[in-house]
Scaffold this active site. Structure first.
Site, mmCIF file in Angstrom:
data_model
loop_
_atom_site.group_PDB
_atom_site.id
_atom_site.type_symbol
_atom_site.label_atom_id
_atom_site.label_comp_id
_atom_site.label_asym_id
_atom_site.label_seq_id
_atom_site.Cartn_x
_atom_site.Cartn_y
_atom_site.Cartn_z
ATOM 1 C CB CYS A 29 -0.905 -0.059 1.236
ATOM 2 S SG CYS A 29 -1.759 1.463 1.634
ATOM 3 C CB CYS A 32 0.366 1.696 4.066
ATOM 4 S SG CYS A 32 -1.351 1.167 3.976
#
Length: 123
Positions: A29, A32
Site C-alpha cells: 500500500c 501506508c
C-alpha cells in the site's frame, strides 16, 4: 517510543489502558508507506502513548474482526474504548490534532454516552 507490532494475541492488551493509536497497513500500500514515517515520528514525540501497527496481510483475522475495509486506517483507543477510526493517511499536523483530541476527551462522559446507547438487559 518505537511503534509496536500488534497481533491477534497482543491487540486487546495493547488497547486496554491509556491511549493507543493503531495504524492498519500493508506492505503493498503506497499511502501506508507514506504514512509510516509520520506515525513513527509521532511515536517518538509522544512516549506516553502506545503506537501499534497491524499488518493486515499477516493479521487477516484481526483485520476482519476490526472491519478494516480500506488502508491505511488509523484508530485511537482510550482505556479500551475505540474513540476514533478513519481510513486514509493523515499529515503530521492532523495527527497531532487527533492525538490532542483524544487526550482532551472526558472519559467519564464517553462512558456515560456508551451506557445510554446500550440497551438495558432484563434479568
Amino acid at each position: 517510543m518505537a511503534t509496536v507490532d500488534l497481533t491477534t494475541e497482543t491487540f486487546e492488551a495493547a488497547v486496554r489502558d491509556g491511549i493507543t493509536l493503531v495504524d492498519w497497513w500493508a506492505g503493498w500500500c503506497g499511502p501506508c508507506r507514506m504514512f509510516a514515517p509520520v506515525f513513527q515520528s509521532a511515536s517518538e514525540q509522544h512516549p506516553d502513548i502506545t503506537f501499534g501497527k497491524v499488518d493486515t496481510e499477516a493479521q487477516r483475522p484481526l483485520a476482519a474482526a476490526a472491519q478494516i475495509r480500506s488502508i491505511p486506517t488509523l484508530m485511537a483507543f482510550r482505556d479500551g474504548i475505540l474513540v476514533y477510526a478513519r481510513p486514509g493517511a493523515v499529515a503530521p499536523p492532523t495527527l497531532e490534532q487527533i492525538i490532542q483530541a483524544v487526550r482532551d476527551l472526558d472519559m467519564d462522559d464517553v462512558r456515560r454516552q456508551i451506557a445510554e446507547q446500550t440497551p438495558a438487559r432484563s434479568a
